[in-house]
Design a protein around this motif. Sequence first.
Motif, PDB file in Angstrom:
ATOM      1  N   THR A  83      -7.269   8.568  -4.580  1.00 30.55           N
ATOM      2  CA  THR A  83      -7.178   7.727  -3.360  1.00 30.55           C
ATOM      3  C   THR A  83      -8.139   6.600  -3.570  1.00 30.55           C
ATOM      4  O   THR A  83      -9.584   6.765  -4.066  1.00 30.55           O
ATOM      5  CB  THR A  83      -7.629   8.417  -2.001  1.00 30.55           C
ATOM      6  N   GLY A  84      -7.704   5.339  -3.339  1.00 28.91           N
ATOM      7  CA  GLY A  84      -8.760   3.990  -3.462  1.00 28.91           C
ATOM      8  C   GLY A  84      -7.932   2.773  -3.255  1.00 28.91           C
ATOM      9  O   GLY A  84      -6.805   2.644  -3.227  1.00 28.91           O
ATOM     10  N   THR A  85      -8.769   1.773  -3.542  1.00 27.11           N
ATOM     11  CA  THR A  85      -8.258   0.308  -3.664  1.00 27.11           C
ATOM     12  C   THR A  85      -8.251  -0.272  -5.100  1.00 27.11           C
ATOM     13  O   THR A  85      -9.202   0.073  -5.515  1.00 27.11           O
ATOM     14  CB  THR A  85      -9.234  -0.634  -2.680  1.00 27.11           C
ATOM     15  N   TYR A  86      -7.194  -0.508  -5.548  1.00 30.56           N
ATOM     16  CA  TYR A  86      -7.142  -1.142  -6.768  1.00 30.56           C
ATOM     17  C   TYR A  86      -6.702  -2.459  -6.917  1.00 30.56           C
ATOM     18  O   TYR A  86      -5.706  -2.927  -6.104  1.00 30.56           O
ATOM     19  CB  TYR A  86      -5.924  -0.072  -7.620  1.00 30.56           C
ATOM     20  N   TRP A  87      -7.486  -3.223  -7.603  1.00 27.01           N
ATOM     21  CA  TRP A  87      -6.927  -4.864  -7.721  1.00 27.01           C
ATOM     22  C   TRP A  87      -6.767  -4.970  -9.328  1.00 27.01           C
ATOM     23  O   TRP A  87      -7.383  -4.490 -10.132  1.00 27.01           O
ATOM     24  CB  TRP A  87      -8.082  -5.558  -7.239  1.00 27.01           C
ATOM     25  N   LEU A 130      -7.304  -8.046 -15.891  1.00 29.23           N
ATOM     26  CA  LEU A 130      -8.676  -7.138 -15.482  1.00 29.23           C
ATOM     27  C   LEU A 130      -8.381  -6.488 -14.260  1.00 29.23           C
ATOM     28  O   LEU A 130      -8.249  -6.910 -13.273  1.00 29.23           O
ATOM     29  CB  LEU A 130      -9.878  -8.097 -15.507  1.00 29.23           C
ATOM     30  N   TRP A 131      -8.527  -4.904 -14.527  1.00 31.12           N
ATOM     31  CA  TRP A 131      -8.382  -4.103 -13.250  1.00 31.12           C
ATOM     32  C   TRP A 131      -9.584  -3.716 -12.741  1.00 31.12           C
ATOM     33  O   TRP A 131     -10.831  -3.716 -13.460  1.00 31.12           O
ATOM     34  CB  TRP A 131      -7.682  -2.843 -13.666  1.00 31.12           C
ATOM     35  N   SER A 132      -9.705  -2.976 -11.579  1.00 28.95           N
ATOM     36  CA  SER A 132     -10.928  -2.935 -10.846  1.00 28.95           C
ATOM     37  C   SER A 132     -11.450  -1.747 -11.770  1.00 28.95           C
ATOM     38  O   SER A 132     -12.785  -1.409 -11.501  1.00 28.95           O
ATOM     39  CB  SER A 132     -10.703  -2.565  -9.414  1.00 28.95           C
ATOM     40  N   THR A 133     -10.761  -1.033 -12.257  1.00 27.97           N
ATOM     41  CA  THR A 133     -11.279   0.247 -13.114  1.00 27.97           C
ATOM     42  C   THR A 133     -11.817  -0.068 -14.351  1.00 27.97           C
ATOM     43  O   THR A 133     -12.392   0.859 -15.186  1.00 27.97           O
ATOM     44  CB  THR A 133     -10.101   1.254 -13.483  1.00 27.97           C
ATOM     45  N   ASP A 140       1.028  -1.056  -0.052  1.00 29.02           N
ATOM     46  CA  ASP A 140       0.083  -0.170   0.125  1.00 29.02           C
ATOM     47  C   ASP A 140       0.992   1.178  -0.054  1.00 29.02           C
ATOM     48  O   ASP A 140       2.075   1.224   0.726  1.00 29.02           O
ATOM     49  CB  ASP A 140      -0.985  -0.001   1.033  1.00 29.02           C
ATOM     50  N   THR A 141       0.518   2.368  -0.846  1.00 30.09           N
ATOM     51  CA  THR A 141       1.544   3.444  -1.321  1.00 30.09           C
ATOM     52  C   THR A 141       0.543   4.635  -0.858  1.00 30.09           C
ATOM     53  O   THR A 141      -0.510   4.658  -1.216  1.00 30.09           O
ATOM     54  CB  THR A 141       1.759   3.263  -2.406  1.00 30.09           C
ATOM     55  N   ALA A 142       1.430   5.686  -0.651  1.00 23.41           N
ATOM     56  CA  ALA A 142       0.841   7.134  -0.530  1.00 23.41           C
ATOM     57  C   ALA A 142       1.673   7.901  -1.359  1.00 23.41           C
ATOM     58  O   ALA A 142       2.837   7.766  -1.770  1.00 23.41           O
ATOM     59  CB  ALA A 142       1.005   7.674   1.004  1.00 23.41           C
ATOM     60  N   ILE A 143       0.930   8.756  -2.153  1.00 28.06           N
ATOM     61  CA  ILE A 143       1.846   9.634  -3.345  1.00 28.06           C
ATOM     62  C   ILE A 143       1.112  11.024  -2.985  1.00 28.06           C
ATOM     63  O   ILE A 143       0.139  11.247  -1.848  1.00 28.06           O
ATOM     64  CB  ILE A 143       1.380   9.613  -4.665  1.00 28.06           C
ATOM     65  N   CYS A 144       1.552  12.475  -3.537  1.00 29.85           N
ATOM     66  CA  CYS A 144       1.171  13.498  -3.046  1.00 29.85           C
ATOM     67  C   CYS A 144       0.273  14.239  -4.307  1.00 29.85           C
ATOM     68  O   CYS A 144       0.581  13.403  -5.629  1.00 29.85           O
ATOM     69  CB  CYS A 144       2.418  14.626  -3.038  1.00 29.85           C
ATOM     70  N   GLN A 145      -0.542  14.848  -3.773  1.00 28.01           N
ATOM     71  CA  GLN A 145      -1.683  15.294  -5.048  1.00 28.01           C
ATOM     72  C   GLN A 145      -0.733  16.003  -6.254  1.00 28.01           C
ATOM     73  O   GLN A 145       0.434  16.470  -5.880  1.00 28.01           O
ATOM     74  CB  GLN A 145      -2.400  16.616  -4.232  1.00 28.01           C
ATOM     75  N   GLY A 146      -1.199  15.519  -7.398  1.00 24.14           N
ATOM     76  CA  GLY A 146      -0.617  15.886  -8.520  1.00 24.14           C
ATOM     77  C   GLY A 146       0.348  15.068  -9.151  1.00 24.14           C
ATOM     78  O   GLY A 146       0.734  14.846 -10.296  1.00 24.14           O
ATOM     79  N   GLU A 147       0.779  13.863  -8.442  1.00 30.11           N
ATOM     80  CA  GLU A 147       1.479  12.784  -8.862  1.00 30.11           C
ATOM     81  C   GLU A 147       0.654  11.803  -9.239  1.00 30.11           C
ATOM     82  O   GLU A 147      -0.519  11.835  -8.778  1.00 30.11           O
ATOM     83  CB  GLU A 147       2.312  12.369  -7.707  1.00 30.11           C
ATOM     84  N   LEU A 199      -3.979  -3.187  -4.154  1.00 28.62           N
ATOM     85  CA  LEU A 199      -3.174  -2.143  -3.350  1.00 28.62           C
ATOM     86  C   LEU A 199      -3.877  -0.924  -2.974  1.00 28.62           C
ATOM     87  O   LEU A 199      -5.025  -0.505  -3.838  1.00 28.62           O
ATOM     88  CB  LEU A 199      -2.236  -1.745  -4.510  1.00 28.62           C
ATOM     89  N   GLN A 200      -3.931  -0.430  -1.774  1.00 29.82           N
ATOM     90  CA  GLN A 200      -4.383   0.720  -1.277  1.00 29.82           C
ATOM     91  C   GLN A 200      -3.666   1.942  -1.632  1.00 29.82           C
ATOM     92  O   GLN A 200      -2.505   2.103  -1.288  1.00 29.82           O
ATOM     93  CB  GLN A 200      -4.866   0.549  -0.012  1.00 29.82           C
TER      94      GLN A 200
END
Length: 202
Positions: A108-112, A93-96, A72-79, A127-128
Amino acid sequence: PDTAICQGESLMLNAGNPGANYLWNTGATTQQININTAGTYWVKVTNDYGCSAADTMQLTVNPLPIVNLGPDTAICQGESLTLNAGNSGASYLWSTGATTQTLAVNATGTYWVKVTNGFGCSVSDTLQLTVNPLPIVNLGPDTAICQGESLMLDAGNPGATYLWNTGATTQQININIADTYWVRVTNGFGCSASDTLQLTVN
């Protein structure tokens, strides 16, 4: 017939003929056995009349894809962050709803992702992502002062860390020399923003 399963699955073999006697090459003597290891399996069935018949099958166990989106990862706004499901040539097949090997995300969200290899075997990983805010930095408009006066610049964001082009590391600085001044502010998330002010001395 020969059969294939995916790693981690099992297959039930049923010799039929309820009430008969059974002997599998595994040593089992039941009508049914569960198998999950590649190899050749046979069973000999003997009925009440002492008549026997046998059958053989070959089981293949196909590998699963290895899928690791990372922690799980954090980024900054704009990245943005590019997620890579690996396993080139597989199906994705992605969650999107995307079906590509890589996916760029910035919210921000959960991606699989579910990855299916050429054997039809599938694995998923999740990944969150957290998108942290930037500090809001505003030194104000370009300004003119009279000689002998000074101007206080305030970078705001109490508790952040500061770096001015003067070398100062405080939230506020006093200036009285005509020049361009900038500050970089880094908040507790490690996200940075800058602002610039032009000072004219008349």
